[in-house]
Design a protein around this motif. Sequence first.
Motif, PDB file in Angstrom:
ATOM      1  N   LEU A  94     -74.015  -6.349 -62.030  1.00  0.00           N
ATOM      2  CA  LEU A  94     -74.826  -5.211 -61.610  1.00  0.00           C
ATOM      3  C   LEU A  94     -75.109  -5.246 -60.112  1.00  0.00           C
ATOM      4  N   ARG A  95     -75.332  -6.437 -59.566  1.00  0.00           N
ATOM      5  CA  ARG A  95     -75.649  -6.530 -58.134  1.00  0.00           C
ATOM      6  C   ARG A  95     -74.493  -6.014 -57.275  1.00  0.00           C
ATOM      7  N   PHE A 132     -72.276  -3.676 -58.350  1.00  0.00           N
ATOM      8  CA  PHE A 132     -72.233  -2.227 -58.578  1.00  0.00           C
ATOM      9  C   PHE A 132     -73.313  -1.535 -57.748  1.00  0.00           C
ATOM     10  N   GLU A 133     -74.516  -2.105 -57.734  1.00  0.00           N
ATOM     11  CA  GLU A 133     -75.598  -1.493 -56.959  1.00  0.00           C
ATOM     12  C   GLU A 133     -75.268  -1.469 -55.468  1.00  0.00           C
ATOM     13  N   THR A 134     -74.637  -2.521 -54.970  1.00  0.00           N
ATOM     14  CA  THR A 134     -74.238  -2.539 -53.561  1.00  0.00           C
ATOM     15  C   THR A 134     -73.306  -1.372 -53.240  1.00  0.00           C
ATOM     16  N   LEU A 186     -75.814   2.372 -54.570  1.00  0.00           N
ATOM     17  CA  LEU A 186     -77.163   2.730 -54.136  1.00  0.00           C
ATOM     18  C   LEU A 186     -77.179   3.475 -52.798  1.00  0.00           C
ATOM     19  N   ARG A 216     -80.599   8.634 -60.299  1.00  0.00           N
ATOM     20  CA  ARG A 216     -80.169   7.459 -61.041  1.00  0.00           C
ATOM     21  C   ARG A 216     -78.887   7.797 -61.797  1.00  0.00           C
ATOM     22  N   ALA A 237     -77.813   2.287 -62.623  1.00  0.00           N
ATOM     23  CA  ALA A 237     -78.251   2.009 -61.250  1.00  0.00           C
ATOM     24  C   ALA A 237     -79.246   3.095 -60.879  1.00  0.00           C
ATOM     25  N   SER A 238     -80.216   2.767 -60.033  1.00  0.00           N
ATOM     26  CA  SER A 238     -81.271   3.733 -59.751  1.00  0.00           C
ATOM     27  C   SER A 238     -81.809   3.599 -58.339  1.00  0.00           C
ATOM     28  N   ALA A 269     -83.165   0.118 -63.331  1.00  0.00           N
ATOM     29  CA  ALA A 269     -81.911  -0.215 -64.003  1.00  0.00           C
ATOM     30  C   ALA A 269     -82.200  -0.937 -65.305  1.00  0.00           C
TER      31      ALA A 269
END
Length: 253
Positions: free
Chosen positions: A177-178, A180-182, A185, A196, A206-207, A214
Motif C-alpha cells: 500500500l505504501r 501505491f499511495e506514493t 496520492l 479517495r 487510497a485516500s 485507507a
Amino acid sequence: MGRSPGAATLDTEAEAWVAAQVGGALEAVFETVAAIRADTETLLGRVVAEGRRPASADLAALRPGLHVHLTRGELVSGVGFVAAPGLLTDVPAWLEWWQSGADGEVRPLLLDLDPGQSAYSDYTHWDWFALPRDTGRRAVAGPYVDYLCSDEYSLTLSEPVLIQGRFAGVAAADVYLRHFETAVLPLLRRLPRPARLVNARGRVAASADPAHLAGSLTKGPGFGELLGAGRPGAYDGMRLVPCRGVPLVLVLA
C-alpha cells in the motif's frame, strides 16, 4: 453562489484525468497479472493435452517467468498462481508464489496448507480469490494486512485462470500500500474536492480525504455494477468516477 459552468467543466476534466492516471498506474501491474495468467493457462492446457491432471510439480515451470516479473515490476512485491482446491492431484491446495525481500532477493512463499493444521488452508473466501472466481473479471482486493505473505498492508490484483473454460484458480500480484499511495496520492491531492479510491466492495484503497482512511468502507451504490457500466455517477452527494480499465472508483466528497 453556485460555481460557474466553466469551473464545473474544469472539475470534471480534472476528475477524468486523475481517474485515467490511476488506471494507468495499475494497468502496468495488471499486465503482469495477465502475463502470468497466460503462462499458467498454457501450462495447464499442455498437461491436460497429455491426458492427465496437473500436479504441484508441474507449476515449477512458471518460476522463471515469475522471477522476471518480480525484478521488472516497479510496484510489484509478490506474484504467482493460486490453485483452486481440487485442481492438483497431489495436494488439496497450492500457492505457486514468489516475493521479493527488502534486499531484492526473490524468495518462495512456503506455507503449510494442511487443512488439519493450517489457518490458511482455505483461501477461497478472500476477495482476491473469490471476486475473480465469482465474476470472471479482474479484481483489486484490499488494502489489508497480508498475514499470508508479507505482514505488510497490501493490495492484491488478480484475474481468473481457466482450463477448458473452467475456473482453475487465479493469477495475482501484490502491491504494498505504501508504494501505491506514493504513486496516487499526489494525483488525488490535485483535485478541488476531498477524494479517495475504492474497490468493487467499497473498501478504500487510497485516500486524500481525512474523513475516509485507507482500509475503511464506503457506503454507496453497487460499486461493482458502476465499474461494469464504466460511466460516472452520483450517490448521496458523492461524485463517482470509474478508473479507466481497472476496478477502482474515484469517489469525491
